[in-house]
Design an enzyme around this catalytic site. Structure first.
Site, PDB file in Angstrom:
ATOM      1  N   SER A  40       4.765   6.871   2.721  1.00 49.58           N
ATOM      2  CA  SER A  40       5.121   5.544   3.234  1.00 49.58           C
ATOM      3  C   SER A  40       4.613   4.495   2.243  1.00 49.58           C
ATOM      4  CB  SER A  40       4.464   5.276   4.589  1.00 49.58           C
ATOM      5  OG  SER A  40       4.842   6.252   5.534  1.00 49.58           O
ATOM      6  N   GLU A  67       5.580   9.373  -4.398  1.00 52.62           N
ATOM      7  CA  GLU A  67       4.868   8.090  -4.491  1.00 52.62           C
ATOM      8  C   GLU A  67       5.174   7.394  -5.818  1.00 52.62           C
ATOM      9  OE1 GLU A  67       0.885   8.934  -1.792  1.00 52.62           O
ATOM     10  OE2 GLU A  67       0.694   9.031  -3.948  1.00 52.62           O
ATOM     11  N   HIS A  77       2.764  13.180  -4.377  1.00 54.72           N
ATOM     12  CA  HIS A  77       2.517  12.254  -5.483  1.00 54.72           C
ATOM     13  C   HIS A  77       3.799  11.939  -6.256  1.00 54.72           C
ATOM     14  CE1 HIS A  77      -2.029  12.596  -5.600  1.00 54.72           C
ATOM     15  NE2 HIS A  77      -1.764  11.327  -5.698  1.00 54.72           N
ATOM     16  N   ASN A  91       0.847  -1.196   0.000  1.00 49.51           N
ATOM     17  CA  ASN A  91       0.000   0.000   0.000  1.00 49.51           C
ATOM     18  C   ASN A  91       0.879   1.241   0.000  1.00 49.51           C
ATOM     19  OD1 ASN A  91      -2.420   1.573   0.294  1.00 49.51           O
ATOM     20  ND2 ASN A  91      -1.951   1.818   2.465  1.00 49.51           N
ATOM     21  N   HIS A 142       0.826   5.280   1.112  1.00 47.98           N
ATOM     22  CA  HIS A 142       0.064   6.196   1.967  1.00 47.98           C
ATOM     23  C   HIS A 142       0.780   7.551   2.026  1.00 47.98           C
ATOM     24  CE1 HIS A 142      -2.808   7.317   5.024  1.00 47.98           C
ATOM     25  NE2 HIS A 142      -1.802   7.868   5.689  1.00 47.98           N
ATOM     26  N   ASP A 192      -3.346   1.049   7.763  1.00 47.84           N
ATOM     27  CA  ASP A 192      -2.062   1.650   7.364  1.00 47.84           C
ATOM     28  C   ASP A 192      -0.953   1.319   8.374  1.00 47.84           C
ATOM     29  OD1 ASP A 192      -3.262   2.863   5.100  1.00 47.84           O
ATOM     30  OD2 ASP A 192      -3.946   4.531   6.315  1.00 47.84           O
TER      31      ASP A 192
HETATM   32  C1  GAR Z   1      -2.387   8.490  -3.166  1.00 46.75           C
HETATM   33  O1  GAR Z   1      -1.875   9.725  -2.749  1.00 46.75           O
HETATM   34  C2  GAR Z   1      -2.294   7.484  -2.053  1.00 46.75           C
HETATM   35  O2  GAR Z   1      -1.186   7.691  -1.236  1.00 46.75           O
HETATM   36  C3  GAR Z   1      -3.596   7.708  -1.330  1.00 46.75           C
HETATM   37  O3  GAR Z   1      -4.531   7.894  -2.353  1.00 46.75           O
HETATM   38  C4  GAR Z   1      -3.894   8.586  -3.422  1.00 46.75           C
HETATM   39  C5  GAR Z   1      -4.298   7.957  -4.736  1.00 46.75           C
HETATM   40  O4  GAR Z   1      -3.855   8.744  -5.800  1.00 46.75           O
HETATM   41  N1  GAR Z   1      -3.922   6.585  -0.495  1.00 46.75           N
HETATM   42  C6  GAR Z   1      -4.376   6.697   0.757  1.00 46.75           C
HETATM   43  O5  GAR Z   1      -4.636   7.749   1.280  1.00 46.75           O
HETATM   44  C7  GAR Z   1      -4.548   5.370   1.479  1.00 46.75           C
HETATM   45  N2  GAR Z   1      -4.830   5.555   2.856  1.00 46.75           N
HETATM   46  P1  GAR Z   1      -3.874   8.178  -7.286  1.00 46.75           P
HETATM   47  O6  GAR Z   1      -5.292   7.665  -7.550  1.00 46.75           O
HETATM   48  O7  GAR Z   1      -3.559   9.374  -8.146  1.00 46.75           O
HETATM   49  O8  GAR Z   1      -2.842   7.088  -7.408  1.00 46.75           O
END
Ligand code: GAR
Length: 195
Positions: free
Chosen positions: A129, A167, A164, A100, A102, A138
């Site tokens: 993370s 990520e 982002h 996952n 986060h 999480d």
């Molecule tokens: C991401 O920023 C991810 O970290 C978050 O959702 C977003 C999805 O973006 N996830 C969480 O908050 C999980 N608890 P994306 O659809 O553009 O990949």
């Protein structure tokens, strides 16, 4: 391994995974009409929408999820914007093979709206993370973390966009390592065997 990507948002992480060559064989969204489904369609990846209201009981939702994953021969999961807690049955089925991402430095700000939570708290540093999925929220063993500084004039949008970018770098790397069986869990620690 055959991977499924579980989504529910714009799909920017799914795109990063596809661009990195991750073997995503199925995309499952808990929400219809999201950008992630469009990205999957454009990439020719089969997709399934599994909305929560179709199965109001979590166990029934996850039984349907497991059936779909099983029928597609999915061996590993990457959660990228899938904003639902998975039941123990799903977590146990994919133990050690589910990742996952986060948008905070866990254990700070778990759950929904982590970027907003960090801004409201007034932290100077937050981050990303990437972790293995366990039965908690999480809370699984951490594969990668990277800090992102908060600027005084940051909004949810400006901070999210820098988060982002991190990520998109860390998540594909974690998927590659897990896919190559280079991650070993020792209690809370994830040992990475680099090439
Ligand atoms: C991401 O920023 C991810 O970290 C978050 O959702 C977003 C999805 O973006 N996830 C969480 O908050 C999980 N608890 P994306 O659809 O553009 O990949």
């Amino acid at each position: 391994m055959r991977w499924a990507c579980l989504v529910g948002g714009t799909g920017s992480n799914l795109r990063a995974l596809i661009d990195d060559g991750a073997p995503i064989r199925l995309v499952i969204s808990h929400k219809a009409g999201v950008g992630a489904l469009e990205i999957a369609r454009a990439a020719g990846i089969p997709q399934v929408v599994l909305p929560a209201r179709q199965y109001p009981v979590r166990e029934e939702y996850d039984a349907a999820l497991l059936r779909i994953l099983g029928e597609a021969g999915i061996e590993a999961l990457v959660l990228a914007g899938f904003l639902r807690l998975l039941s123990d049955r799903v977590v146990d089925t994919y133990a050690g093979r589910a990742v996952n991402v986060h948008p905070s430095l866990l254990p700070a700000f778990p759950g929904l709206h982590a970027v907003r939570q960090a801004l409201e708290y007034g932290v100077r540093v937050t981050g990303v993370s990437v972790h293995l999925v366990d039965r908690g929220l999480d809370s699984g063993p951490i594969i990668f973390q990277e800090a992102v500084s908060v600027r005084p004039d940051d909004t949810d949008e400006t901070l999210s966009s820098r988060i982002h970018a991190v990520e998109h770098r860390l998540l594909p790397r974690a998927v590659r390592l897990l896919d190559a069986h280079r991650l070993e869990v020792q209690g809370r620690q994830v040992v990475i065997r680099e090439e």
